[in-house]
Design a protein around this motif. Structure first.
Motif, PDB file in Angstrom:
ATOM      1  N   ASN A 129      35.228  -5.746  19.444  1.00  0.00           N
ATOM      2  CA  ASN A 129      36.009  -4.523  19.537  1.00  0.00           C
ATOM      3  C   ASN A 129      36.182  -4.148  21.012  1.00  0.00           C
ATOM      4  OD1 ASN A 129      36.207  -1.398  19.716  1.00  0.00           O
ATOM      5  ND2 ASN A 129      36.769  -1.871  17.604  1.00  0.00           N
ATOM      6  N   LYS A 172      33.620   0.361  20.152  1.00  0.00           N
ATOM      7  CA  LYS A 172      33.304   1.279  19.053  1.00  0.00           C
ATOM      8  C   LYS A 172      31.888   0.983  18.560  1.00  0.00           C
ATOM      9  CE  LYS A 172      34.887   2.676  14.498  1.00  0.00           C
ATOM     10  NZ  LYS A 172      35.845   2.407  13.433  1.00  0.00           N
ATOM     11  N   ARG A 174      38.226   7.756  22.976  1.00  0.00           N
ATOM     12  CA  ARG A 174      38.555   6.332  22.904  1.00  0.00           C
ATOM     13  C   ARG A 174      38.926   5.856  24.302  1.00  0.00           C
ATOM     14  NH1 ARG A 174      42.485   3.751  18.431  1.00  0.00           N
ATOM     15  NH2 ARG A 174      41.975   1.593  18.901  1.00  0.00           N
ATOM     16  N   GLU A 195      34.723   8.672  14.886  1.00  0.00           N
ATOM     17  CA  GLU A 195      34.454   7.399  15.538  1.00  0.00           C
ATOM     18  C   GLU A 195      33.897   7.689  16.921  1.00  0.00           C
ATOM     19  OE1 GLU A 195      38.138   5.260  15.507  1.00  0.00           O
ATOM     20  OE2 GLU A 195      37.919   4.741  13.398  1.00  0.00           O
ATOM     21  N   ASP A 239      37.424  -1.585  22.335  1.00  0.00           N
ATOM     22  CA  ASP A 239      37.170  -0.167  22.631  1.00  0.00           C
ATOM     23  C   ASP A 239      35.679   0.165  22.678  1.00  0.00           C
ATOM     24  OD1 ASP A 239      39.891   0.405  22.738  1.00  0.00           O
ATOM     25  OD2 ASP A 239      39.985   0.831  20.581  1.00  0.00           O
ATOM     26  N   HIS A 285      33.214  10.556  22.206  1.00  0.00           N
ATOM     27  CA  HIS A 285      34.222  10.597  21.151  1.00  0.00           C
ATOM     28  C   HIS A 285      35.588  10.178  21.688  1.00  0.00           C
ATOM     29  CE1 HIS A 285      34.893  14.272  23.325  1.00  0.00           C
ATOM     30  NE2 HIS A 285      36.027  14.463  22.683  1.00  0.00           N
ATOM     31  N   TYR A 325      32.255   5.896  20.640  1.00  0.00           N
ATOM     32  CA  TYR A 325      32.356   4.721  21.491  1.00  0.00           C
ATOM     33  C   TYR A 325      31.231   4.737  22.515  1.00  0.00           C
ATOM     34  CZ  TYR A 325      36.942   5.092  19.398  1.00  0.00           C
ATOM     35  OH  TYR A 325      37.962   5.206  18.487  1.00  0.00           O
TER      36      TYR A 325
END
Length: 149
Positions: free
Chosen positions: A112, A116, A147, A133, A114, A145, A135
């Motif tokens: 991933n 995550k 991204r 979600e 990003d 939080h 990160y």
């Protein structure tokens, strides 16, 4: 709505009105307050048990008392308008730190871009899975939080 404070120099009363402030103004005030903290005093000292910010310490910087609460993570010091997010981020940050310490790797979803966080990997360290979600910042390993761009 007014708040009173004794001004020691003038022996008068300084009144602070409830004011409308943006989250960015609160962030700036917290940063200014943090810059003035004595060595050894943590910024956590302004975060109450419910994660709300003790705005009493910011009223001189803001020139008033915010008319709504703001909340802060005790682990990452991010500021929010929603009460639920700081506690969730703090819980995940603690779980991530434990996971890294015990496993020597970061609990991110493999592949991933990003970064995550994999709630599956840290499930044994969490009581409840967050509703958002989250990160892991690649520079400081702090949970966020936001991204990555």
């Amino acid at each position: 709505m007014f708040f009173k404070k004794r001004n020691q120099k003038q022996k008068g009363v300084v009144q602070y009105q409830a004011i409308n402030v943006s989250i960015e103004q609160v962030r700036q005030a917290v940063n200014e307050y943090a810059d003035g903290l004595a060595k050894g005093i943590s910024l956590r000292s302004i975060v109450r048990d419910d994660h709300s910010i003790d705005v009493d310490v910011l009223k001189g910087i803001l020139k008033g008392i915010p008319n709504r609460p703001f909340y802060m993570s005790k682990e990452t010091f991010e500021i929010f308008e929603l009460a639920e997010l700081p506690e969730q981020i703090d819980n995940v940050q603690k779980a991530v730190d434990q996971f890294i310490q015990e496993n020597g790797e970061e609990p991110v979803i493999p592949g991933n871009a990003d970064r995550k966080i994999s709630y599956h990997l840290i499930r044994h360290y969490l009581h409840d899975e967050p509703i958002v979600e989250l990160y892991l910042d690649k520079h400081d390993r702090m949970v966020t939080h936001r991204r990555p761009e």
